[in-house]
Design a protein around this motif. Structure first.
Motif, PDB file in Angstrom:
ATOM      1  N   TRP A  73      -8.339   0.258  31.123  1.00 16.65           N
ATOM      2  CA  TRP A  73      -8.513   1.216  30.025  1.00 16.65           C
ATOM      3  C   TRP A  73      -7.305   1.295  29.097  1.00 16.65           C
ATOM      4  CZ3 TRP A  73      -5.299   5.421  29.605  1.00 16.65           C
ATOM      5  CH2 TRP A  73      -4.577   5.795  30.744  1.00 16.65           C
ATOM      6  N   ARG A  74      -6.110   1.103  29.616  1.00 20.15           N
ATOM      7  CA  ARG A  74      -4.914   1.170  28.759  1.00 20.15           C
ATOM      8  C   ARG A  74      -4.903   0.045  27.720  1.00 20.15           C
ATOM      9  NH1 ARG A  74      -2.858   2.957  33.589  1.00 20.15           N
ATOM     10  NH2 ARG A  74      -1.720   4.912  33.484  1.00 20.15           N
ATOM     11  N   GLU A  75      -5.508  -1.076  28.062  1.00 18.13           N
ATOM     12  CA  GLU A  75      -5.530  -2.239  27.179  1.00 18.13           C
ATOM     13  C   GLU A  75      -6.875  -2.383  26.476  1.00 18.13           C
ATOM     14  OE1 GLU A  75      -4.545  -2.530  30.532  1.00 18.13           O
ATOM     15  OE2 GLU A  75      -2.449  -2.291  29.996  1.00 18.13           O
ATOM     16  N   SER A  76      -7.592  -1.277  26.330  1.00 18.44           N
ATOM     17  CA  SER A  76      -8.930  -1.300  25.732  1.00 18.44           C
ATOM     18  C   SER A  76      -9.011  -0.318  24.577  1.00 18.44           C
ATOM     19  CB  SER A  76      -9.972  -0.927  26.790  1.00 18.44           C
ATOM     20  OG  SER A  76      -9.881  -1.795  27.895  1.00 18.44           O
ATOM     21  N   THR A  77      -9.952  -0.561  23.696  1.00 16.02           N
ATOM     22  CA  THR A  77     -10.121   0.287  22.509  1.00 16.02           C
ATOM     23  C   THR A  77     -11.386   1.144  22.575  1.00 16.02           C
ATOM     24  OG1 THR A  77     -11.299  -1.474  21.354  1.00 16.02           O
ATOM     25  CG2 THR A  77      -8.906  -1.367  21.029  1.00 16.02           C
TER      26      THR A  77
END
Length: 157
Positions: A73-77
């Protein structure tokens, strides 16, 4: 092992389920609850809970993209700021044994920005309950793959 096979196990399981039901019925968005439960279950390696929460979320209309990306989730938009705050609280509240110092001030600030007091209470209890459920599933070696959405609906009392 089936924890609900004994009278005592079933009695405790019903109470556990009713606490979870109270959280589910709170004003904390159901999609947020599903995402947090899925992410915490992934961290804890509970196959049954990952199965359960991914299938329930999908049945409630969650997209395959968001379900796939919750692990990153941290690397997702695809997650809102509010969902990101809830996921951060879920992760930080889960990783206590990993030399983590609890929930950071930054995460608390984000949670308070997006949720009211009742929703925060629901979120904190949600993190505690899913961690407990994950531990039950892992200890009892409950495998993922057999869950069908709604199969525990009759457990409430």
């Amino acid at each position: 092992m089936n924890l609900n096979a004994s009278e005592l196990g079933a009695k405790i399981g019903k109470r556990f389920y009713n606490v979870s039901l109270a959280i589910e019925q709170s004003t904390l968005p159901k999609a947020t609850q599903d995402l947090v439960m899925l992410r915490v279950s992934q961290i804890n390696g509970c196959g049954f809970c990952v199965d359960y929460h991914s299938k329930d979320a999908a049945a409630a209309g969650e997209t395959a993209v968001r379900l796939s990306l919750v692990a990153a989730w941290r690397e997702s938009t695809v997650f809102t700021e509010a969902e990101r705050a809830a996921l951060a609280l879920g992760e930080e509240g889960t990783r206590l044994a990993d030399a983590h110092l609890g929930v950071s001030d930054e995460t608390w600030a984000q949670v308070r920005k997006h949720y009211d007091e009742d929703q925060i209470a629901a979120l904190v209890y949600l993190v505690a309950m899913i961690n407990a459920a994950n531990r039950l599933g892992v200890i009892a070696r409950t495998k993922g793959g057999s869950y069908e959405p709604g199969m525990f609906a009759g457990m409430s009392s």
